[in-house]
Design an enzyme around this catalytic site. Structure first.
Site, mmCIF file in Angstrom:
data_model
loop_
_atom_site.group_PDB
_atom_site.id
_atom_site.type_symbol
_atom_site.label_atom_id
_atom_site.label_comp_id
_atom_site.label_asym_id
_atom_site.label_seq_id
_atom_site.Cartn_x
_atom_site.Cartn_y
_atom_site.Cartn_z
ATOM 1 N N TYR A 1 0.838 -1.200 0.000
ATOM 2 C CA TYR A 1 0.000 0.000 0.000
ATOM 3 C C TYR A 1 0.874 1.251 0.000
ATOM 4 O O TYR A 1 0.642 2.188 -0.767
ATOM 5 C CB TYR A 1 -0.908 -0.023 1.230
ATOM 6 C CG TYR A 1 -1.858 1.140 1.325
ATOM 7 C CD1 TYR A 1 -2.902 1.292 0.420
ATOM 8 C CD2 TYR A 1 -1.723 2.094 2.337
ATOM 9 C CE1 TYR A 1 -3.780 2.359 0.510
ATOM 10 C CE2 TYR A 1 -2.601 3.157 2.443
ATOM 11 C CZ TYR A 1 -3.624 3.284 1.531
ATOM 12 O OH TYR A 1 -4.494 4.348 1.631
ATOM 13 N N LYS B 1 1.015 4.185 -2.878
ATOM 14 C CA LYS B 1 0.577 5.545 -2.573
ATOM 15 C C LYS B 1 1.719 6.550 -2.682
ATOM 16 O O LYS B 1 1.503 7.723 -2.989
ATOM 17 C CB LYS B 1 -0.049 5.602 -1.181
ATOM 18 C CG LYS B 1 -1.439 4.965 -1.121
ATOM 19 C CD LYS B 1 -2.426 5.671 -2.032
ATOM 20 C CE LYS B 1 -3.851 5.157 -1.853
ATOM 21 N NZ LYS B 1 -4.834 5.887 -2.691
#
Length: 259
Positions: A157, A161
């Site tokens: 993640y 991001k």
């Protein structure tokens, strides 16, 4: 002039069917924009138990897989039928909890497909149109706290991001002369139905206790709300933010400053 009005502007919001995206869609509409929702499913309304269960038949919605080039191109061609595009907000994304040792190649590819390619493809289509129209426009990408600071077990993640910030800054740099602004929002934990689903699946019977832990982990003692993220997005979409581009705004209850 009334500030933060978007009358006469057209916007597209990916991931606009639920959570943060749905809050942004509603606020942009309230401020006068014509908003097109791009999502894998139709927008939904909260049910009596808090779950999102009733399909909302409001405005224009286009089924779109942001990780698929053909699907994104088709969606933007449909958007073209209504006129110029002035605003794009990229909210679609997936999360996950794992270290690098717990992350498979397939999982990392999935993060890249949705969180990276799923921002790249809509941004590319929007920039092309905003440049050709000569009107410019505003792009807002939803990044994350973990694009700036590290959190435990957020490998895939966090990688994806962080890439969103790179996309944002590159677009801002390359198209500043075309009056195309591109900014990112970096939220900490936000209380959406996805959080409740995660707690229900991961901690059956202990949801309330684990929810309290999530709240306590942030200096303000609570999670953010989708509406709070939406108001920051509204500012960045509006003409009041005309001098803002290439920025990454923290909205994290003090997490970054008070770690």
């Amino acid at each position: 002039m009334i500030p933060f009005r978007l009358d006469g502007k057209r916007a597209a919001v990916t991931g606009g069917a639920s959570g943060i995206g749905a809050a942004i869609v509603q606020l942009l509409r309230d401020q006068g924009a014509e908003v097109v929702v791009l999502d894998l499913s139709l927008p939904r309304l909260p049910g009596e138990d808090g779950s999102e269960e009733r399909v909302r038949q409001v405005g224009v919605s286009i089924i779109c897989d942001v990780s698929d080039e053909a699907s994104v191109k088709s969606a933007f061609e449909k958007i073209d039928e209504g006129g110029n595009l002035d605003i794009l907000v990229c909210c679609a994304g997936i999360g996950g909890v794992a270290t690098i040792l717990e992350t498979s190649v397939e999982q990392l590819d999935k993060f890249h497909a949705v969180n990276v390619r799923g921002v790249f493809l809509p941004c590319r289509e929007a920039v092309k149109r905003m440049k050709e129209s000569g009107r410019g426009g505003s792009i807002v990408n939803i990044a994350s706290l973990v694009s700036k600071v590290s959190l435990e077990r957020r490998f895939g993640y966090g990688v994806s991001k962080t890439a969103v910030l790179g996309i944002t800054r590159s677009i801002a740099q390359d198209f500043v002369k075309d009056n195309i602004r591109c900014n990112a929002i970096c939220p900490a934990r936000v209380h959406t139905p996805l959080v409740d689903t995660y707690l229900k699946n991961a901690f059956p019977g202990n949801e309330a206790e684990e929810l309290d832990k999530l709240k306590a982990a942030q200096p303000l003692g609570r999670m953010g709300t989708p509406g709070e993220i939406a108001y920051l997005a509204l500012y960045l979409c509006s003409d009041e933010a005309a001098f803002v581009t290439g920025a990454a705004y923290d909205i994290d209850g003090g997490c970054t400053a008070m770690r």
